[in-house]
Design a protein around this motif. Structure first.
Motif, PDB file in Angstrom:
ATOM      1  N   MET A   1       0.838  -1.201   0.000  1.00  0.00           N
ATOM      2  CA  MET A   1       0.000   0.000   0.000  1.00  0.00           C
ATOM      3  C   MET A   1       0.873   1.252   0.000  1.00  0.00           C
ATOM      4  SD  MET A   1      -2.958  -1.052   2.767  1.00  0.00           S
ATOM      5  CE  MET A   1      -3.692   0.576   2.668  1.00  0.00           C
ATOM      6  N   THR A   2       0.518   2.187  -0.874  1.00  0.00           N
ATOM      7  CA  THR A   2       1.290   3.422  -0.967  1.00  0.00           C
ATOM      8  C   THR A   2       0.559   4.605  -0.359  1.00  0.00           C
ATOM      9  OG1 THR A   2       0.358   3.828  -3.159  1.00  0.00           O
ATOM     10  CG2 THR A   2       2.445   2.630  -3.052  1.00  0.00           C
ATOM     11  N   GLY A   3      -0.552   4.360   0.286  1.00  0.00           N
ATOM     12  CA  GLY A   3      -1.322   5.423   0.923  1.00  0.00           C
ATOM     13  C   GLY A   3      -2.158   4.856   2.043  1.00  0.00           C
ATOM     14  N   PRO A   4      -2.893   5.713   2.742  1.00  0.00           N
ATOM     15  CA  PRO A   4      -3.672   5.263   3.894  1.00  0.00           C
ATOM     16  C   PRO A   4      -4.813   4.310   3.531  1.00  0.00           C
ATOM     17  CG  PRO A   4      -3.380   7.648   3.898  1.00  0.00           C
ATOM     18  CD  PRO A   4      -2.940   7.162   2.555  1.00  0.00           C
ATOM     19  N   LEU A   5      -5.208   3.527   4.502  1.00  0.00           N
ATOM     20  CA  LEU A   5      -6.410   2.718   4.450  1.00  0.00           C
ATOM     21  C   LEU A   5      -7.514   3.504   5.141  1.00  0.00           C
ATOM     22  CD1 LEU A   5      -8.172   0.131   4.251  1.00  0.00           C
ATOM     23  CD2 LEU A   5      -7.039  -0.666   6.356  1.00  0.00           C
ATOM     24  N   ALA A   6      -8.563   3.859   4.404  1.00  0.00           N
ATOM     25  CA  ALA A   6      -9.689   4.597   4.961  1.00  0.00           C
ATOM     26  C   ALA A   6     -10.824   3.619   5.222  1.00  0.00           C
ATOM     27  CB  ALA A   6     -10.144   5.692   4.004  1.00  0.00           C
ATOM     28  N   ILE A   7     -11.313   3.602   6.473  1.00  0.00           N
ATOM     29  CA  ILE A   7     -12.372   2.675   6.870  1.00  0.00           C
ATOM     30  C   ILE A   7     -13.578   3.486   7.304  1.00  0.00           C
ATOM     31  CG2 ILE A   7     -13.042   0.851   8.472  1.00  0.00           C
ATOM     32  CD1 ILE A   7     -10.083   0.093   8.684  1.00  0.00           C
ATOM     33  N   LEU A   8     -14.690   3.314   6.624  1.00  0.00           N
ATOM     34  CA  LEU A   8     -15.915   4.042   6.968  1.00  0.00           C
ATOM     35  C   LEU A   8     -16.811   3.190   7.836  1.00  0.00           C
ATOM     36  CD1 LEU A   8     -17.878   6.401   6.727  1.00  0.00           C
ATOM     37  CD2 LEU A   8     -18.726   5.370   4.606  1.00  0.00           C
ATOM     38  N   GLY A   9     -17.132   3.730   9.021  1.00  0.00           N
ATOM     39  CA  GLY A   9     -18.056   3.043   9.912  1.00  0.00           C
ATOM     40  C   GLY A   9     -17.421   2.710  11.244  1.00  0.00           C
ATOM     41  N   PRO A  10     -17.518   3.607  12.230  1.00  0.00           N
ATOM     42  CA  PRO A  10     -16.929   3.323  13.543  1.00  0.00           C
ATOM     43  C   PRO A  10     -17.838   2.476  14.431  1.00  0.00           C
ATOM     44  CG  PRO A  10     -17.798   5.550  13.508  1.00  0.00           C
ATOM     45  CD  PRO A  10     -18.025   4.985  12.137  1.00  0.00           C
ATOM     46  N   GLY A  11     -18.329   1.378  13.859  1.00  0.00           N
ATOM     47  CA  GLY A  11     -19.099   0.402  14.620  1.00  0.00           C
ATOM     48  C   GLY A  11     -18.222  -0.783  14.967  1.00  0.00           C
ATOM     49  N   LEU A  80     -10.752  11.239   1.728  1.00  0.00           N
ATOM     50  CA  LEU A  80     -10.304  10.251   0.735  1.00  0.00           C
ATOM     51  C   LEU A  80      -9.067  10.699  -0.028  1.00  0.00           C
ATOM     52  CD1 LEU A  80     -11.789   7.512   0.128  1.00  0.00           C
ATOM     53  CD2 LEU A  80     -13.140   9.149   1.430  1.00  0.00           C
ATOM     54  N   GLN A  81      -8.604  11.915   0.223  1.00  0.00           N
ATOM     55  CA  GLN A  81      -7.426  12.400  -0.495  1.00  0.00           C
ATOM     56  C   GLN A  81      -6.207  11.521  -0.185  1.00  0.00           C
ATOM     57  OE1 GLN A  81      -6.676  16.547   0.217  1.00  0.00           O
ATOM     58  NE2 GLN A  81      -8.517  17.233  -0.861  1.00  0.00           N
ATOM     59  N   GLY A  82      -5.571  11.032  -1.217  1.00  0.00           N
ATOM     60  CA  GLY A  82      -4.355  10.237  -1.047  1.00  0.00           C
ATOM     61  C   GLY A  82      -4.566   8.826  -0.555  1.00  0.00           C
ATOM     62  N   ALA A  83      -5.832   8.431  -0.328  1.00  0.00           N
ATOM     63  CA  ALA A  83      -6.088   7.085   0.196  1.00  0.00           C
ATOM     64  C   ALA A  83      -5.760   6.031  -0.849  1.00  0.00           C
ATOM     65  CB  ALA A  83      -7.542   6.955   0.630  1.00  0.00           C
ATOM     66  N   ALA A  84      -5.145   4.945  -0.410  1.00  0.00           N
ATOM     67  CA  ALA A  84      -4.861   3.825  -1.310  1.00  0.00           C
ATOM     68  C   ALA A  84      -6.031   2.858  -1.347  1.00  0.00           C
ATOM     69  CB  ALA A  84      -3.601   3.093  -0.867  1.00  0.00           C
ATOM     70  N   THR A  85      -6.745   2.762  -0.225  1.00  0.00           N
ATOM     71  CA  THR A  85      -7.822   1.787  -0.104  1.00  0.00           C
ATOM     72  C   THR A  85      -8.969   2.396   0.690  1.00  0.00           C
ATOM     73  OG1 THR A  85      -6.201  -0.009  -0.062  1.00  0.00           O
ATOM     74  CG2 THR A  85      -8.423  -0.539   0.672  1.00  0.00           C
ATOM     75  N   PHE A  86     -10.188   2.081   0.264  1.00  0.00           N
ATOM     76  CA  PHE A  86     -11.393   2.468   0.999  1.00  0.00           C
ATOM     77  C   PHE A  86     -12.183   1.208   1.315  1.00  0.00           C
ATOM     78  CE2 PHE A  86     -15.970   3.328   1.008  1.00  0.00           C
ATOM     79  CZ  PHE A  86     -16.056   4.286   2.006  1.00  0.00           C
ATOM     80  N   LEU A  87     -12.469   1.002   2.597  1.00  0.00           N
ATOM     81  CA  LEU A  87     -13.257  -0.138   3.053  1.00  0.00           C
ATOM     82  C   LEU A  87     -14.496   0.375   3.762  1.00  0.00           C
ATOM     83  CD1 LEU A  87     -13.753  -3.161   3.860  1.00  0.00           C
ATOM     84  CD2 LEU A  87     -12.297  -2.720   5.867  1.00  0.00           C
ATOM     85  N   GLY A 105     -15.893   6.182  -4.749  1.00  0.00           N
ATOM     86  CA  GLY A 105     -15.336   6.031  -6.085  1.00  0.00           C
ATOM     87  C   GLY A 105     -15.157   7.358  -6.794  1.00  0.00           C
ATOM     88  N   GLU A 106     -16.028   8.311  -6.486  1.00  0.00           N
ATOM     89  CA  GLU A 106     -15.949   9.631  -7.104  1.00  0.00           C
ATOM     90  C   GLU A 106     -14.907  10.511  -6.425  1.00  0.00           C
ATOM     91  OE1 GLU A 106     -18.811  13.566  -7.762  1.00  0.00           O
ATOM     92  OE2 GLU A 106     -19.687  11.639  -7.200  1.00  0.00           O
ATOM     93  N   TRP A 107     -14.843  10.447  -5.084  1.00  0.00           N
ATOM     94  CA  TRP A 107     -13.975  11.345  -4.326  1.00  0.00           C
ATOM     95  C   TRP A 107     -12.532  10.866  -4.247  1.00  0.00           C
ATOM     96  CZ3 TRP A 107     -17.915  11.472   0.290  1.00  0.00           C
ATOM     97  CH2 TRP A 107     -18.993  12.296  -0.057  1.00  0.00           C
ATOM     98  N   GLY A 108     -12.326   9.552  -4.225  1.00  0.00           N
ATOM     99  CA  GLY A 108     -10.984   9.015  -4.018  1.00  0.00           C
ATOM    100  C   GLY A 108     -10.122   9.127  -5.257  1.00  0.00           C
ATOM    101  N   PRO A 109      -8.829   8.856  -5.118  1.00  0.00           N
ATOM    102  CA  PRO A 109      -7.943   8.809  -6.290  1.00  0.00           C
ATOM    103  C   PRO A 109      -8.473   7.815  -7.317  1.00  0.00           C
ATOM    104  CG  PRO A 109      -6.682   8.734  -4.242  1.00  0.00           C
ATOM    105  CD  PRO A 109      -8.120   8.571  -3.858  1.00  0.00           C
ATOM    106  N   LYS A 110      -8.134   8.013  -8.568  1.00  0.00           N
ATOM    107  CA  LYS A 110      -8.699   7.174  -9.630  1.00  0.00           C
ATOM    108  C   LYS A 110      -8.310   5.704  -9.475  1.00  0.00           C
ATOM    109  CE  LYS A 110      -4.939   8.030 -12.954  1.00  0.00           C
ATOM    110  NZ  LYS A 110      -4.620   8.499 -14.327  1.00  0.00           N
ATOM    111  N   ASP A 111      -7.195   5.440  -8.771  1.00  0.00           N
ATOM    112  CA  ASP A 111      -6.756   4.059  -8.599  1.00  0.00           C
ATOM    113  C   ASP A 111      -7.008   3.538  -7.189  1.00  0.00           C
ATOM    114  OD1 ASP A 111      -4.953   5.725  -7.381  1.00  0.00           O
ATOM    115  OD2 ASP A 111      -3.173   4.677  -8.109  1.00  0.00           O
ATOM    116  N   VAL A 112      -7.861   4.211  -6.416  1.00  0.00           N
ATOM    117  CA  VAL A 112      -8.139   3.755  -5.052  1.00  0.00           C
ATOM    118  C   VAL A 112      -8.814   2.380  -5.111  1.00  0.00           C
ATOM    119  CG1 VAL A 112     -10.393   4.903  -4.919  1.00  0.00           C
ATOM    120  CG2 VAL A 112      -9.141   4.372  -2.820  1.00  0.00           C
TER     121      VAL A 112
END
Length: 289
Positions: A1-11, A80-87, A105-112
């Motif tokens: 991974m070349t960027g942060p892992l963004a995780i949505l949902g603090p459950g 989502l700026q600079g994120a490598a992965t969105f979960l 998919g719209e906000w993140g980098p094109k290769d997220v």
């Protein structure tokens, strides 16, 4: 991974996944519906780390490093700026999941890399509804994430090989065995566990034996770490019901939910979070009966 892992949902899932990702050395962002929501999840993780240090399960140095890797933010373009992965780690409801996946998919980098944490919703439909056909991978982590050594990766037909390999690499970075399954409702793990759980519920309903005794047959007789009814309580009886209803609606009659399951959910006895299901639970998540 070349960027942060963004995780949505603090459950339950999001917190467990973010905690473990930070412990594994990944820069991690825990996202919520607003900053307050995200920071509340962050505080819960810090509390877990404090307890782990007290019990000597985690060193003070490791805690300090993990804290530095984990941040909290409101879900939005900046997060989502600079994120490598969105979960996404949201409730098992396609109407809840697909809008946020589309936004990511719209906000993140094109290769997220775009992942859904669903354990049962078909990725093919979720990707279609999100406008992410070919880009979305199912990434079913088991809770508690730090203790469970596997991730179920559901791959829909036509998914880009690059996305599949990136998801596999993430699983390995998290120290998990990656089991790739063909996309279908319930994937593989949920179907197997649900089938056993529903049969155990029917046996209770028929008065064959108590929930405690049926679980004992599987733990003491077959060496399972927990019985099917305790596992159902831990997963959530409401979630078990939704999955069973979804599979039944898809034409699989063998997953027809028992009346007992519906009655418990209707009464609010949904398992460990409600402190009552097939067993009784205390606030710390331990069985009391």
């Amino acid at each position: 991974m070349t960027g942060p892992l963004a995780i949505l949902g603090p459950g339950t899932l999001g917190i467990s996944a973010a905690q473990w990702a930070a412990e594994c050395g990944l820069e991690t962002r825990l996202l919520g519906r607003d900053q307050h929501h995200a920071e509340a999840g962050l505080r819960r993780i810090h509390t877990r780390w404090d307890r782990a240090v007290e019990r000597e399960r985690l060193s003070s140095e490791a805690r300090t490093m993990a804290v530095r890797r984990l941040s909290a933010a409101a879900f939005g373009p900046e997060a989502l700026q600079g994120a490598a992965t969105f979960l996404e780690a949201l409730p098992e409801n396609i109407e809840v999941k697909h809008p946020v996946l589309a936004a990511a998919g719209e906000w993140g980098p094109k290769d997220v890399l775009l992942l859904s944490g669903t354990s049962a919703l078909p990725i093919t439909e979720l990707a279609r509804r999100s406008g992410l056909v070919g880009r979305l991978v199912g990434f079913h982590l088991f809770v508690p994430v730090p203790r469970m050594a596997v991730v179920e990766m559901a791959v829909a037909p036509g998914t880009l090989p690059k996305c599949v390999e990136q998801a596999r690499d993430l699983g390995k970075a998290l120290g998990k065995r990656v089991v790739q399954v063909r996309d279908q409702p319930g994937f593989a793990a949920a179907r197997m566990a649900l089938a056993q759980g529903l049969e155990a519920m029917r046996l209770v309903e028929a008065g064959v034996a108590s929930a405690e005794d049926l679980d004992a047959l599987m733990t003491l007789g077959y060496g399972h770490p927990v019985g099917p009814l305790e596992l159902s309580d831990r997963v959530g009886l409401d979630l078990r019901l939704r999955i069973a209803e979804g599979l039944t609606a898809a034409g699989e009659a063998r997953f027809q939910p028992p009346a007992l399951l519906r009655a418990l959910v209707d009464a609010g006895h949904t398992g460990i979070t409600a402190q009552k299901g097939f067993h009784h639970w205390n606030k710390e998540g331990r069985r009391t009966s």
